[in-house]
Design a protein around this motif. Structure first.
Motif, PDB file in Angstrom:
ATOM      1  N   UNK A  65       0.792  -1.218   0.000  1.00  0.00           N
ATOM      2  CA  UNK A  65       0.000   0.000   0.000  1.00  0.00           C
ATOM      3  C   UNK A  65       0.826   1.270   0.000  1.00  0.00           C
ATOM      4  N   UNK A  66       2.119   1.165   0.393  1.00  0.00           N
ATOM      5  CA  UNK A  66       2.978   2.349   0.400  1.00  0.00           C
ATOM      6  C   UNK A  66       3.516   2.673  -0.992  1.00  0.00           C
ATOM      7  N   UNK A  88      -9.487  -3.150  -5.334  1.00  0.00           N
ATOM      8  CA  UNK A  88      -8.566  -3.580  -4.276  1.00  0.00           C
ATOM      9  C   UNK A  88      -9.238  -3.640  -2.910  1.00  0.00           C
ATOM     10  N   UNK A  89      -8.868  -4.686  -2.143  1.00  0.00           N
ATOM     11  CA  UNK A  89      -9.354  -4.857  -0.784  1.00  0.00           C
ATOM     12  C   UNK A  89      -8.192  -4.595   0.173  1.00  0.00           C
ATOM     13  N   UNK A  90      -8.370  -3.771   1.215  1.00  0.00           N
ATOM     14  CA  UNK A  90      -7.296  -3.558   2.192  1.00  0.00           C
ATOM     15  C   UNK A  90      -7.045  -4.830   3.006  1.00  0.00           C
ATOM     16  N   UNK A  91      -5.797  -5.049   3.384  1.00  0.00           N
ATOM     17  CA  UNK A  91      -5.434  -6.269   4.121  1.00  0.00           C
ATOM     18  C   UNK A  91      -4.591  -5.931   5.351  1.00  0.00           C
ATOM     19  N   UNK A  92      -4.639  -6.832   6.318  1.00  0.00           N
ATOM     20  CA  UNK A  92      -3.811  -6.723   7.525  1.00  0.00           C
ATOM     21  C   UNK A  92      -3.564  -8.130   8.060  1.00  0.00           C
ATOM     22  N   UNK A  93      -2.571  -8.246   8.929  1.00  0.00           N
ATOM     23  CA  UNK A  93      -2.259  -9.521   9.564  1.00  0.00           C
ATOM     24  C   UNK A  93      -2.564  -9.413  11.045  1.00  0.00           C
ATOM     25  N   UNK A  94      -3.340 -10.353  11.565  1.00  0.00           N
ATOM     26  CA  UNK A  94      -3.672 -10.359  12.995  1.00  0.00           C
ATOM     27  C   UNK A  94      -3.225 -11.674  13.614  1.00  0.00           C
ATOM     28  N   UNK A  95      -3.051 -11.646  14.925  1.00  0.00           N
ATOM     29  CA  UNK A  95      -2.682 -12.859  15.659  1.00  0.00           C
ATOM     30  C   UNK A  95      -3.641 -13.035  16.819  1.00  0.00           C
ATOM     31  N   UNK A  96      -4.490 -14.063  16.793  1.00  0.00           N
ATOM     32  CA  UNK A  96      -5.360 -14.321  17.947  1.00  0.00           C
ATOM     33  C   UNK A  96      -4.526 -14.556  19.200  1.00  0.00           C
ATOM     34  N   UNK A  97      -5.008 -14.034  20.317  1.00  0.00           N
ATOM     35  CA  UNK A  97      -4.269 -14.173  21.572  1.00  0.00           C
ATOM     36  C   UNK A  97      -4.422 -15.555  22.164  1.00  0.00           C
ATOM     37  N   UNK A  98      -5.504 -16.267  21.828  1.00  0.00           N
ATOM     38  CA  UNK A  98      -5.715 -17.606  22.367  1.00  0.00           C
ATOM     39  C   UNK A  98      -6.617 -18.360  21.420  1.00  0.00           C
ATOM     40  N   UNK A  99      -6.611 -19.683  21.561  1.00  0.00           N
ATOM     41  CA  UNK A  99      -7.471 -20.522  20.733  1.00  0.00           C
ATOM     42  C   UNK A  99      -8.328 -21.415  21.592  1.00  0.00           C
ATOM     43  N   UNK A 100      -8.892 -22.428  20.960  1.00  0.00           N
ATOM     44  CA  UNK A 100      -9.755 -23.379  21.666  1.00  0.00           C
ATOM     45  C   UNK A 100      -8.979 -24.666  21.939  1.00  0.00           C
TER      46      UNK A 100
END
Length: 789
Positions: A65-66, A88-100
């Motif tokens: 995007x830059x 175009x669709x904006x994108x980001x990376x996330x990290x869940x703090x916990x799972x199941x």
């Protein structure tokens, strides 16, 4: 019943050996053909159906995007060769703090207002689409059990740059193109992007021509040329997604095709030989039929039908067997797509059935046509005995050998019927080729599994002991284990006698542009990090900032050895360079291998390392573990002897290979049996003469077995090179089907001594096929043989 029907029925019942041979060889050929054809359809049919219905993306592109604005990316939809585009669709990376209870890994989320569109129309399988901030729709993950996946209504707390935020799971969706790990509304992306960073963009393209990798690459190059330099951060082809979706099923197709070709060729040779032999031994009967008024065409049809009756039975049984074998192989594909395909494909069954019967008809008709050409008077006058003088030169040469006379008589027999003997040599060659191919395939697959070796001993840091602890292991107090001091662990390893080398392995999850799911990354320490890995090209990493990856990674990211790229660890970018391509099947080749220092900026927990130790030759692993656990008594770490796990897919491939090889070798032996029966019946009068002159039953058996020695040796010598070529081509194709280049250690696996033994396997096949008719010849009474003409 018509007169022609009576002749057919009589011939089928009288020639039981030939009937069984034809039925078995057709059954095996049809079984392999149905199995291979059904798997080829099943491997792609569910994906192709879903891809067509969802207007899947031929190319999923990630942009920086830059370096490019949204308007510039929208213009790329008008590039020549692009049939449709979305974004175009904006994108980001996330990290869940916990799972199941399952693994937690970064995922790529895409800002998208709705699931529909001209490209990649996402299917919502549960809940609804996200309509406002704080909501997320997750991609259905077939790799995890349902109980470990977040469910609709769950809160998804985040860590990393978006730490402190919580997203509510409002839906679960399936994108056949795997364009994202989750979807949010576009305005949500800015809040999920690291402070000071610019969100990326995703564009989805459908290309006018997309059937080959070259066409996809051409489309990618045209798109890249239409945007600012360096803006295209990564792109993924739909061909890669389709290969991954098929899972392990695609591995079965190359070797099934190889066995199928062998089965078809053996069917043609043996059926042709059976009918030709039936005509040869039935010349007198053919003369009688013609004398009774049968036309040449009726005679040909009668002998053709005698092959079609057992062939039809064998073909039906082969269809049933092929469909039964395909069901367990499809378990993974059904899990991937959420389908319940049985693998039974009616049009494949009908096509194979019709093709098999047409092939039998053509082969039998060609072999039986000689019966129609025989003149009645000549047949009744001459009979079926081979013409005098055939093979006399071979008999004279064999007589000079310092061997018993019964043996030399047998050695010369194949040269009396050279064409028939040549077809049997071919059948034996195919049997030897199948055995050679099967042995080589098994060794190659075991070599693949050997590349996944974890060493001889493994140290699990801070692992609580379940059940009785290993002898010498420290006692672990209840409660959460504490990571051990890595310095103390390394000192204990290096001081232990018998240590050849060690490596510490810290797994983590990283992301990179163009890939929607996280990459499993292994960070190494120690002096033996390359143990068990086979390099394809380039070098193993030697300094921080260098990574080693497999072919699927290079294909998915559009990179090559020597290229640089950016990996992201919880929002922190890491500049790395690819220095080598390695053969590594873990995570389907989407695994990154690097030095622990490469990830120093993200502060990996080196205290959570697992240590894999290689022992010097001759070291007792059990004694080594006992002594090492005593040395580790001051830290919470446990050493155990490494256990080798058997890959379920390799077990299935080995089982199928063994079964098909056994069947083909059996058919080759039956082909020999048929030839020896024909020879014995043709020469039964000569056999009576030999017995009248004093030949004993044991000498008779020796003569009959000697008659197949030449054909067995020649067949083995011809078949082994064919099997070696088949192994090399098939194993390479299996690797390419899975997206890998294979190292030489997986392909070049034969040793000269093994090849000699495999060549002698042709002789073994020939002898096994000759045993039954040899016993029959030995039991034949002299008077009975002399009365036979």
């Amino acid at each position: 019943m018509s007169a022609l029907g009576g002749v057919v029925r009589s011939g089928v019942g009288r020639r039981r050996v030939q009937t069984v041979v034809v039925g078995l060889v057709v059954m095996i050929a049809v079984t392999v053909a149905v199995l291979g054809g059904s798997l080829m359809v099943a491997a792609r049919a569910p994906f192709d159906r879903a891809f067509s219905q969802q207007h899947g993306a031929h190319l999923t592109a990630q942009f920086d995007g830059a370096r490019a604005m949204a308007a510039q990316l929208s213009a790329s939809a008008r590039v020549a060769g692009v049939a449709a585009a979305a974004g175009p669709f904006p994108t980001a990376t996330i990290t869940p703090a916990s799972g199941r209870g399952g693994p937690v890994q970064p995922i790529t989320v895409v800002g998208r207002a709705g699931p529909g569109g001209p490209v990649d129309a996402v299917t919502v399988t549960e809940g609804r689409w996200a309509t406002g901030p704080g909501e997320i729709v997750l991609q259905a993950d077939h790799r995890l059990p349902r109980r470990l996946q977040p469910q609709v209504g769950d809160a998804l707390p985040l860590s990393g740059p978006a730490g402190g935020q919580t997203l509510t799971v409002v839906g679960v969706a399936r994108s056949v193109s795997e364009t994202a790990g989750g979807w949010v509304v576009p305005e949500q992306v800015a809040a999920l992007t690291a402070p000071g960073a610019t969100a990326g963009y995703q564009m989805l393209y459908r290309l006018a021509e997309s059937d080959t990798a070259a066409q996809i690459e051409s489309g990618r190059a045209a798109i890249e040329a239409s945007v600012p330099a360096g803006a295209l951060a990564g792109a993924r082809s739909w061909l890669t997604t389709r290969t991954n979706s098929a899972g392990s099923v695609v591995l079965f197709v190359p070797f099934l095709i190889a066995f199928g070709v062998l089965g078809v060729l053996m069917a043609v040779l043996i059926i042709g030989n059976v009918i030709a032999g039936a005509v040869s031994t039935g010349t007198y009967r053919i003369g009688i039929l013609k004398a009774l008024g049968f036309t040449p065409q009726q005679v040909v049809r009668a002998y053709t039908a005698q092959a079609l009756v057992p062939a039809a039975v064998g073909a039906v049984l082969g269809v049933v067997a092929g469909n039964l074998l395909v069901v367990p192989v499809l378990a993974q594909t059904n899990e991937v797509h959420g389908t319940t395909d049985t693998g039974v494909t009616p049009w494949v069954d009908l096509l194979v059935l019709a093709g098999a019967l047409a092939l039998v008809t053509a082969t039998a008709w060609a072999a039986a046509s000689r019966a129609g050409r025989l003149r009645t008077v000549e047949v009744l006058a001459v009979g079926r005995t081979p013409s005098p003088g055939r093979g006399q030169w071979a008999a004279r040469l064999a007589a000079r050998l310092p061997l018993p006379r019964a043996v030399t008589l047998g050695l010369a027999q194949p040269f009396a019927r050279v064409l028939r003997s040549a077809t049997v040599v071919a059948a034996i060659a195919f049997g030897a080729a199948a055995a050679t191919f099967a042995v080589g395939l098994g060794v190659s697959l075991n070599a693949v599994q050997a590349t996944e070796s974890d060493g001889d001993v493994v140290i699990f840091p801070g692992r609580p002991i379940s059940g009785p602890p290993p002898e010498g292991a420290p006692t672990v107090a209840p409660g959460p284990p504490q990571p051990p001091d890595p310095v103390a662990v390394v000192e204990a390893i290096t001081a232990q006698p018998g240590t050849s080398g060690y490596r510490g392995v810290a797994p983590t999850e990283l992301t990179t542009a163009g890939l929607t799911s996280a990459l499993q990354t292994l960070a190494f320490t120690g002096d033996d990090s390359a143990h068990g890995y086979q390099m394809i090209s380039g070098n193993w990493f030697s300094r921080p900032g260098e990574i080693v990856v497999s072919r699927p990674f290079l294909t998915a990211t559009g990179t090559r050895v020597g290229d640089s790229l950016v990996l992201t660890d919880h929002g922190t970018p890491i500049d790395v360079r690819i220095v080598g391509e390695v053969f590594n099947v873990e995570s389907r080749g989407m695994q990154v291998l690097t030095a622990a220092e490469t990830l120093a900026a993200t502060q990996p927990d080196l205290r959570a390392l697992e240590y894999h130790i290689t022992l010097t030759p001759g070291t007792d692993p059990v004694g080594y573990v006992k002594a090492l656990n005593a040395a580790l008594a001051s830290v919470e770490a446990t050493a155990e002897v490494a256990e080798e796990e058997s890959d379920e897919i390799l077990l299935v491939v080995n089982a199928l290979t063994g079964l098909l090889t056994l069947l083909l070798v059996t058919v080759a032996a039956l082909g020999v049996l048929n030839m020896v029966v024909l020879q014995t019946r043709e020469r039964v009068h000569d056999l009576g003469v030999h017995k009248a002159l004093g030949m004993t039953p044991r000498q008779t058996i020796g003569m009959v077995i000697a008659s197949v020695v030449v054909t067995g040796l020649v067949g083995g010598a011809v078949g082994v090179p064919v099997g070696v070529i088949m192994q090399r081509v098939t194993v390479a194709e299996m690797g390419h089907a899975a997206g890998f280049n294979l190292p030489a250690s997986v392909i070049d696996i034969y040793h000269p001594a093994e090849l000699v033994l495999l060549a002698l396997g042709g002789l073994l096949i020939a002898v096994l096929g000759a045993l039954l008719p040899a016993g029959w010849a030995a039991r034949t009474r002299t008077a009975t043989a002399l009365r036979t003409e």
